[in-house]
Write an enzyme that holds these catalytic residues in place. Structure first.
Site, PDB file in Angstrom:
ATOM      1  N   TYR A 105      66.665 -70.578  -7.547  1.00 21.19           N
ATOM      2  CA  TYR A 105      65.876 -71.654  -6.957  1.00 21.19           C
ATOM      3  C   TYR A 105      66.608 -72.081  -5.683  1.00 21.19           C
ATOM      4  O   TYR A 105      67.570 -72.850  -5.712  1.00 21.19           O
ATOM      5  CB  TYR A 105      65.734 -72.814  -7.944  1.00 21.19           C
ATOM      6  CG  TYR A 105      64.989 -74.005  -7.393  1.00 21.19           C
ATOM      7  CD1 TYR A 105      63.879 -73.856  -6.573  1.00 21.19           C
ATOM      8  CD2 TYR A 105      65.404 -75.301  -7.699  1.00 21.19           C
ATOM      9  CE1 TYR A 105      63.207 -74.946  -6.069  1.00 21.19           C
ATOM     10  CE2 TYR A 105      64.735 -76.405  -7.204  1.00 21.19           C
ATOM     11  CZ  TYR A 105      63.637 -76.224  -6.391  1.00 21.19           C
ATOM     12  OH  TYR A 105      62.975 -77.308  -5.877  1.00 21.19           O
ATOM     13  N   ASP A 144      61.904 -68.988  -6.590  1.00 20.05           N
ATOM     14  CA  ASP A 144      61.383 -69.766  -5.473  1.00 20.05           C
ATOM     15  C   ASP A 144      62.438 -69.720  -4.375  1.00 20.05           C
ATOM     16  O   ASP A 144      63.453 -70.407  -4.452  1.00 20.05           O
ATOM     17  CB  ASP A 144      61.119 -71.199  -5.934  1.00 20.05           C
ATOM     18  CG  ASP A 144      60.687 -72.129  -4.809  1.00 20.05           C
ATOM     19  OD1 ASP A 144      60.567 -71.659  -3.653  1.00 20.05           O
ATOM     20  OD2 ASP A 144      60.469 -73.326  -5.075  1.00 20.05           O
TER      21      ASP A 144
END
Length: 251
Positions: A105, A144
């Site tokens: 992330y 992400d």
């Protein structure tokens, strides 16, 4: 081999919106999530047949990653040695017989770009980490990554130029990574396909109008190109402001 990655933007909230139905429907070999936004003991997922690995952020309700895998990994590591990264629970690395799986992330540069310097330094250290791993065995990086790489990867490229997630600096770091021996699996199969996004603002009607960004990825070592079977974006799946992305590899 099927892998799924999804920024759930709060796993407890996503569970209430159908996460488990989708999880069981996919029957993935490896399922990665980002932005879990919880601490140890705040959720009890009964995922029969899966080993669970969690990297919690110290700050409550913030960041965090997890990996659910049918095959038990040879080893698991958290972060890449930087104290701040570990505090924010942003990186999980699982080693298997034939590859590494890195669930990430990536930190956001923030709307006013206040964290851009930190982000660019983070990108350099992350690339070095991946290059070192890749010397040992091929890898799959997912998560992400908080950047739309090319104009094709967001709806309004011209008006967003220079904004967080679409600065020249962030895009350049993605180019540097790919040039270091890695492949964006979705663009490998669909180099010119437009209107394929993985994140949409919560502003009214934005998702209905598909005004989005592709910022969630499966990136693989070039050595794995001959194993690539498909890469998909499940934009129909709700429950978060992101949607799941999928990678299929030939065994």
């Amino acid at each position: 081999m099927k892998l799924v990655s999804w920024n759930v933007n709060g796993l407890r909230a996503c569970v209430k919106k159908g996460f488990l139905d989708y999880f069981h429907e996919m029957d993935a070999d490896i399922f990665c999530v980002q932005e879990t936004k919880l601490q140890e003991g705040q959720i009890d997922l009964d995922l029969e047949g899966y080993h669970q690995y969690w990297n919690y952020a110290l700050k409550k309700g913030y960041s965090g990653t997890a990996v659910f895998t049918k095959e038990k990994p040879l080893s698991v590591s958290y972060g890449v040695g930087d104290e701040n990264e570990q505090d924010e629970g942003r990186i999980l690395t699982l080693e298997f017989d034939d590859l590494y799986l890195i669930n990430v992330y990536t930190p956001n540069s923030q709307r006013d770009l206040a964290r851009l310097g930190f982000r660019l330094d983070w990108e350099d250290r992350m690339r070095d980490y991946l290059i070192d791993l890749n010397k040992k065995k091929p890898l799959v990086l997912c998560g992400d990554l908080n950047v739309a790489h090319a104009d094709i990867d967001l709806k309004n490229a011209k008006s967003n130029r220079g904004n967080s997630g679409f600065t020249d600096e962030e895009r350049g770091k993605m180019t540097d990574l790919l040039d270091s021996g890695f492949v964006d699996s979705f663009r490998y199969f669909y180099p010119d396909t437009t209107d394929q996004y993985t994140w949409w603002s919560y502003m009214r009607n934005v998702r209905e109008k598909n005004i989005g960004w592709r910022i969630d990825y499966f990136i693989v070592s070039k050595q794995l190109e001959d194993r690539l079977k498909d890469s998909q974006i499940h934009s129909h799946v709700m429950g978060s402001d992101h949607c799941p992305v999928i990678l299929e590899l030939h065994d």
